[in-house]
Design a protein around this motif. Structure first.
Motif, PDB file in Angstrom:
ATOM      1  N   LEU A   9       8.042   0.473   8.395  1.00 50.90           N
ATOM      2  CA  LEU A   9       7.466   1.766   8.740  1.00 50.90           C
ATOM      3  C   LEU A   9       8.104   2.866   7.899  1.00 50.90           C
ATOM      4  CD1 LEU A   9       5.488   2.747  11.108  1.00 50.90           C
ATOM      5  CD2 LEU A   9       7.578   3.444  12.287  1.00 50.90           C
ATOM      6  N   THR A  10       7.287   3.839   7.494  1.00 51.01           N
ATOM      7  CA  THR A  10       7.817   5.045   6.853  1.00 51.01           C
ATOM      8  C   THR A  10       7.248   6.260   7.581  1.00 51.01           C
ATOM      9  OG1 THR A  10       5.996   5.187   5.258  1.00 51.01           O
ATOM     10  CG2 THR A  10       7.960   3.957   4.563  1.00 51.01           C
ATOM     11  N   ALA A  11       7.832   7.420   7.315  1.00 47.30           N
ATOM     12  CA  ALA A  11       7.356   8.668   7.916  1.00 47.30           C
ATOM     13  C   ALA A  11       6.829   9.589   6.824  1.00 47.30           C
ATOM     14  CB  ALA A  11       8.490   9.354   8.684  1.00 47.30           C
ATOM     15  N   LEU A  12       5.859  10.428   7.189  1.00 46.10           N
ATOM     16  CA  LEU A  12       5.316  11.440   6.286  1.00 46.10           C
ATOM     17  C   LEU A  12       5.501  12.810   6.926  1.00 46.10           C
ATOM     18  CD1 LEU A  12       1.839   9.876   5.362  1.00 46.10           C
ATOM     19  CD2 LEU A  12       3.945   9.708   4.035  1.00 46.10           C
ATOM     20  N   ASN A  13       5.800  13.819   6.089  1.00 41.07           N
ATOM     21  CA  ASN A  13       5.833  15.182   6.620  1.00 41.07           C
ATOM     22  C   ASN A  13       4.461  15.831   6.447  1.00 41.07           C
ATOM     23  OD1 ASN A  13       5.705  15.897   3.912  1.00 41.07           O
ATOM     24  ND2 ASN A  13       7.772  16.755   3.813  1.00 41.07           N
ATOM     25  N   PHE A  14       4.361  17.135   6.744  1.00 36.95           N
ATOM     26  CA  PHE A  14       3.074  17.837   6.672  1.00 36.95           C
ATOM     27  C   PHE A  14       2.504  17.792   5.259  1.00 36.95           C
ATOM     28  CE2 PHE A  14       1.028  20.817   9.784  1.00 36.95           C
ATOM     29  CZ  PHE A  14      -0.150  21.017   9.083  1.00 36.95           C
ATOM     30  N   ASN A  15       3.388  17.705   4.270  1.00 33.09           N
ATOM     31  CA  ASN A  15       2.982  17.679   2.862  1.00 33.09           C
ATOM     32  C   ASN A  15       2.771  16.253   2.358  1.00 33.09           C
ATOM     33  OD1 ASN A  15       2.379  18.727   0.320  1.00 33.09           O
ATOM     34  ND2 ASN A  15       4.519  18.925  -0.296  1.00 33.09           N
TER      35      ASN A  15
ATOM     36  N   VAL B 264       3.442   5.654   8.497  1.00 28.48           N
ATOM     37  CA  VAL B 264       2.645   4.671   7.753  1.00 28.48           C
ATOM     38  C   VAL B 264       3.220   3.289   8.054  1.00 28.48           C
ATOM     39  CG1 VAL B 264       1.802   3.935   5.495  1.00 28.48           C
ATOM     40  CG2 VAL B 264       2.269   6.361   5.920  1.00 28.48           C
ATOM     41  N   LEU B 265       2.376   2.417   8.573  1.00 32.35           N
ATOM     42  CA  LEU B 265       2.801   1.063   8.923  1.00 32.35           C
ATOM     43  C   LEU B 265       2.307   0.073   7.872  1.00 32.35           C
ATOM     44  CD1 LEU B 265       4.125  -0.860  10.987  1.00 32.35           C
ATOM     45  CD2 LEU B 265       1.886  -1.016  12.122  1.00 32.35           C
ATOM     46  N   TYR B 266       3.243  -0.705   7.346  1.00 29.23           N
ATOM     47  CA  TYR B 266       2.932  -1.722   6.341  1.00 29.23           C
ATOM     48  C   TYR B 266       3.093  -3.110   6.964  1.00 29.23           C
ATOM     49  CZ  TYR B 266       3.817   2.089   2.973  1.00 29.23           C
ATOM     50  OH  TYR B 266       3.811   3.271   2.266  1.00 29.23           O
TER      51      TYR B 266
ATOM     52  N   ILE C  81       8.450  -7.316  -0.535  1.00 28.48           N
ATOM     53  CA  ILE C  81       8.106  -5.990  -0.017  1.00 28.48           C
ATOM     54  C   ILE C  81       7.808  -5.059  -1.184  1.00 28.48           C
ATOM     55  CG2 ILE C  81       8.911  -3.993   1.290  1.00 28.48           C
ATOM     56  CD1 ILE C  81       8.454  -6.430   3.022  1.00 28.48           C
ATOM     57  N   ASP C  82       6.594  -4.524  -1.205  1.00 26.67           N
ATOM     58  CA  ASP C  82       6.180  -3.570  -2.231  1.00 26.67           C
ATOM     59  C   ASP C  82       5.427  -2.434  -1.551  1.00 26.67           C
ATOM     60  OD1 ASP C  82       5.241  -2.129  -4.372  1.00 26.67           O
ATOM     61  OD2 ASP C  82       3.823  -3.657  -5.067  1.00 26.67           O
ATOM     62  N   LEU C  83       6.126  -1.329  -1.294  1.00 28.81           N
ATOM     63  CA  LEU C  83       5.509  -0.209  -0.583  1.00 28.81           C
ATOM     64  C   LEU C  83       4.548   0.582  -1.465  1.00 28.81           C
ATOM     65  CD1 LEU C  83       8.478   1.172   1.559  1.00 28.81           C
ATOM     66  CD2 LEU C  83       6.797  -0.581   2.116  1.00 28.81           C
ATOM     67  N   GLY C  84       4.447   0.238  -2.729  1.00 32.05           N
ATOM     68  CA  GLY C  84       3.477   0.878  -3.615  1.00 32.05           C
ATOM     69  C   GLY C  84       2.105   0.247  -3.561  1.00 32.05           C
ATOM     70  N   ASN C  85       1.984  -0.836  -2.797  1.00 31.60           N
ATOM     71  CA  ASN C  85       0.722  -1.572  -2.717  1.00 31.60           C
ATOM     72  C   ASN C  85      -0.095  -1.069  -1.526  1.00 31.60           C
ATOM     73  OD1 ASN C  85      -1.380  -3.382  -2.572  1.00 31.60           O
ATOM     74  ND2 ASN C  85      -0.095  -5.222  -2.572  1.00 31.60           N
ATOM     75  N   PRO C  86      -1.210  -0.343  -1.758  1.00 31.33           N
ATOM     76  CA  PRO C  86      -1.981   0.202  -0.634  1.00 31.33           C
ATOM     77  C   PRO C  86      -2.637  -0.864   0.230  1.00 31.33           C
ATOM     78  CG  PRO C  86      -3.182   0.501  -2.688  1.00 31.33           C
ATOM     79  CD  PRO C  86      -1.814   0.010  -3.061  1.00 31.33           C
ATOM     80  N   ALA C  87      -2.795  -2.077  -0.306  1.00 31.27           N
ATOM     81  CA  ALA C  87      -3.414  -3.148   0.477  1.00 31.27           C
ATOM     82  C   ALA C  87      -2.559  -3.537   1.675  1.00 31.27           C
ATOM     83  CB  ALA C  87      -3.648  -4.365  -0.408  1.00 31.27           C
TER      84      ALA C  87
ATOM     85  N   PRO D  47      -5.658   3.473  -6.003  1.00 29.51           N
ATOM     86  CA  PRO D  47      -4.449   4.278  -5.846  1.00 29.51           C
ATOM     87  C   PRO D  47      -3.952   4.290  -4.403  1.00 29.51           C
ATOM     88  CG  PRO D  47      -6.366   5.707  -6.015  1.00 29.51           C
ATOM     89  CD  PRO D  47      -6.856   4.304  -6.234  1.00 29.51           C
ATOM     90  N   LYS D  48      -2.642   4.385  -4.248  1.00 26.37           N
ATOM     91  CA  LYS D  48      -2.061   4.519  -2.908  1.00 26.37           C
ATOM     92  C   LYS D  48      -2.182   5.953  -2.411  1.00 26.37           C
ATOM     93  CE  LYS D  48       2.277   4.349  -0.357  1.00 26.37           C
ATOM     94  NZ  LYS D  48       3.729   4.092  -0.381  1.00 26.37           N
ATOM     95  N   THR D  49      -2.107   6.918  -3.327  1.00 25.86           N
ATOM     96  CA  THR D  49      -2.257   8.320  -2.945  1.00 25.86           C
ATOM     97  C   THR D  49      -3.549   8.862  -3.537  1.00 25.86           C
ATOM     98  OG1 THR D  49      -0.942   9.074  -4.847  1.00 25.86           O
ATOM     99  CG2 THR D  49       0.225   8.706  -2.779  1.00 25.86           C
TER     100      THR D  49
END
Length: 502
Positions: free
Chosen positions: A484-490, A441-443, A451-457, A26-28
Motif C-alpha cells: 500500500l502507498t498513500a497519496l496527498n491532495f497533489n 493505492v493498493l497493489y 515488486i514493481d510499483l511502476g507497473n499500473p497493471a 502510463p501509471k500517471t
C-alpha cells in the motif's frame, strides 16, 4: 525528436532502436469525463425524477466510468446561475425537479452525494461551473422568482436567445467568485472547472456592453481588449481566492480548440477555424503564462488531417504553449456518429489517444460527454476497457505546487475469511502524526513476483482516506503479495508500506 508518425498505419507500435516496441500504458495520466446536467444531457436522464431514481442513475453512471478507467469526473453543478447543490443562495436548477427553485424530492444534496460516490470509486470530483450564462432561453416561465435576474437586473444583458452576466461589471466578478468559493468551502471537491463559455458565441447582433465600457474603461483603448481584460480579471480573482482556501485544489479551463490562427498571430496554430481569443475574448495562453490556472483542457473536437483544424497540429501547439502547466486534451466522442472527415474510421479516437501519449507535454484526456462514452459510440468504450484504460492510473503531480510526499501507511495486516481477505492498516493520523493523506493505492502481485510499483497493471484499488480497511474477494487457491502507498491532495505518492503475503 519528431513526434509524428504515419497515421495511415495502425499506430500500435513505435520504432525504437530498430525494433517495434508496444506503447506502454502510463501509471500517471489524467482521465476524466464531462457529466453535463444542462438540458439533462447526461444526468439526470430527465427532470422530475424521484430522488432515489436520480441517485440510482448516478451510481450506475459512476460504476460505468470506474470500469472505463476514469480517475476524475467533471460534474456540471451550475448550468445557468442556478445550483445542483443545496448550500447555495442561487435557486435549484430546473434540470433536477423540472422547475427552477424546487429542491429534489425527497430532499438530498446531489453534489454531496456525487462526491461521496466518486470517492468510493477512487475518482476525483471536479465542480464544473458556467460562470456567465444566466438563462438557457428567454422564456420567463423557466426562471424562478428568486433568480438574481429579478434582484439585480442591471447585471445582465440579452444576447441571442439567452441572458448573460455582464463581465464588465466589478460586482459581477465579485459575485461569481463568491459563488465558486462557497462551493469549495462547503464541499470536498477536488477541483474547479470552467468550460468554453465566456462572452457568448458571436451572433449577428452587436454585443450590448458599450455603455459598460464607457463606465469602466480602465484606460484600455479598444473594446475587444477591454472584454479580454474583463475575463482575465475574473480568472485571476477566482484563482487567487481558491489558492487562499485550498492551495492544492486544481483549477482548470476548457476553451475551444483554437487559441489563435497563425494568419492573425504568427505564434498561433496552423489552423483557419474559430478562435476563442478574438471571438470569445478568452486569452487562455495568458492564463497559463501567468500561472492563474493549473491545467488547460482544449476541446480539440477535430479529426486527424482536417484542413481547417487538424487534431495533430493542435495537440502539438498546445503542448508547446503550456508554460509548464498540464494539458488535458478534450475529445468529442459524440462526433463518432458522423460519417465524414475521418470520424467513420473506428481507429480515429484510439489513434488520438496514441498520439497524445507520444508527447511528454500532454498529461491526459477529458471526454465529451458521459453518454457518448457509455453508449459505446464507435466502439470507443470497448477500446478504453480492453486497451487504453484497462489498468488504473493516478492523476499526475502538479510539480509547481510545493509539497512533500505523505507518510507511508504502516502496519498493513491481512485476515482471511471465507473467500475474501480483509486488509487494514494504520495511517499517520492514527499514530499521532499530522498527515496530508488524501487516498491510498493498493497493489497486488503474485506470490513470487518481483515488486514493481511502476507497473499500473498491479494497481487494484484506489481508496479514499480516512478509510483504513478494505475487503477483497480472492481465489483461495492463489497466493498474493499486497502493498500500500498513500497519496496527498497533489497525488504525490508515499514510500510503500510493509508487504503482506496471503
Amino acid at each position: 525528436m519528431n513526434k509524428r508518425y504515419n497515421l495511415l498505419l495502425p499506430i500500435l507500435f513505435f520504432l525504437l532502436g530498430g525494433k517495434l516496441v508496444a506503447q506502454q500504458t502510463p501509471k500517471t495520466e489524467f482521465r476524466a469525463v464531462w457529466v453535463a446536467t444542462v438540458k439533462n444531457i447526461d444526468w439526470p436522464s430527465k427532470p422530475g425524477l424521484h430522488s432515489s431514481s436520480q441517485q440510482e442513475e448516478l451510481i450506475k453512471l459512476f460504476d460505468e466510468h470506474e470500469k472505463n478507467g476514469m480517475n476524475a469526473i467533471f460534474l456540471q453543478v451550475r448550468p445557468s446561475a442556478d445550483a445542483l447543490y443545496a448550500k447555495s443562495n442561487e435557486p435549484w436548477t430546473m434540470f433536477l425537479s423540472g422547475k427552477q427553485g424546487l429542491a429534489p424530492e425527497p430532499f438530498y444534496d446531489p453534489l454531496a452525494f456525487a462526491i461521496a460516490e466518486a470517492h468510493k470509486r477512487g475518482m476525483e470530483l471536479h465542480a464544473w461551473f458556467n460562470p456567465y450564462r444566466a438563462t438557457n432561453d428567454l422564456d420567463t416561465a423557466n426562471v424562478s422568482s428568486n433568480h438574481l435576474l429579478y434582484k439585480k437586473p442591471d447585471w445582465f444583458f440579452t444576447y441571442g436567445t439567452k441572458k448573460y452576466f455582464n463581465p464588465g461589471l466589478p460586482e459581477v466578478r465579485d459575485y461569481i467568485t463568491k459563488i465558486i468559493t462557497n462551493v469549495v468551502r462547503n464541499y470536498d471537491v477536488d477541483g474547479v472547472h470552467f468550460d468554453d463559455y465566456f462572452y457568448p458565441y458571436p451572433d449577428k447582433q452587436a454585443m450590448p456592453d458599450s455603455l459598460t465600457f464607457k463606465a469602466y474603461p480602465r484606460g484600455i483603448m479598444t473594446i475587444d481588449d477591454w472584454r479580454r481584460d474583463n475575463v482575465d480579471l475574473l480568472i485571476k480573482q477566482v484563482s487567487d481566492s481558491l489558492r487562499a482556501i485550498q492551495p492544492y485544489l486544481k483549477f482548470g479551463i476548457s476553451p475551444s480548440g483554437i487559441y489563435r490562427n497563425m494568419k492573425e498571430d504568427p505564434q498561433g496554430s496552423e489552423t483557419t477555424g474559430f478562435q476563442h481569443y478574438s471571438q470569445l475574448y478568452a486569452d487562455s495562453k495568458k492564463w497559463l503564462q501567468q500561472g492563474w490556472i493549473d491545467y488547460i483542457n482544449p476541446q480539440i473536437y477535430f479529426p486527424f488531417n482536417y484542413a481547417p483544424a487538424a487534431y495533430e497540429k493542435l495537440v502539438d501547439w498546445w503542448a508547446k504553449n503550456a508554460f509548464g502547466k498540464h494539458v488535458y486534451i478534450g475529445h468529442g466522442v459524440y462526433r463518432l456518429v458522423e460519417d465524414k472527415n475521418g470520424w467513420n474510421d473506428k481507429q480515429q479516437m484510439p489513434n488520438q489517444i496514441r498520439y497524445l501519449r507520444n508527447n511528454p507535454h500532454i498529461q491526459g484526456s477529458v471526454f465529451f460527454s458521459s453518454k457518448s462514452v457509455t453508449h459505446n459510440l464507435g466502439g470507443f468504450q470497448d477500446s478504453l476497457r480492453q486497451n487504453f484504460y484497462k489498468y488504473k492510473a493516478i492523476p499526475p503531480v502538479m510539480t509547481w505546487l510545493s509539497d512533500t510526499a505523505p507518510s507511508a501507511p504502516e502496519h498493513l495486516i491481512a485476515k482471511k475469511e471465507k473467500g475474501k481477505i480483509i486488509l487494514s492498516w494504520k495511517s499517520a493520523n492514527q499514530m499521532g502524526v499530522s498527515s496530508s493523506v488524501r487516498k491510498y493505492v493498493l497493489y497486488q502481485f503474485d506470490k513470487k513476483e518481483e515488486i514493481d510499483l511502476g507497473n499500473p497493471a498491479k494497481i487494484i484499488k484506489v481508496i479514499w482516506a480516512p478509510a483504513n480497511q478494505i475487503e477483497l474477494h480472492i481465489n483461495k487457491r492463489k497466493k498474493h503479495q499486497y502493498i500500500l502507498t498513500a497519496l496527498n491532495f497533489n497525488n504525490r505518492e508515499s514510500k510503500p508500506s510493509n508487504i503482506i503475503n496471503k
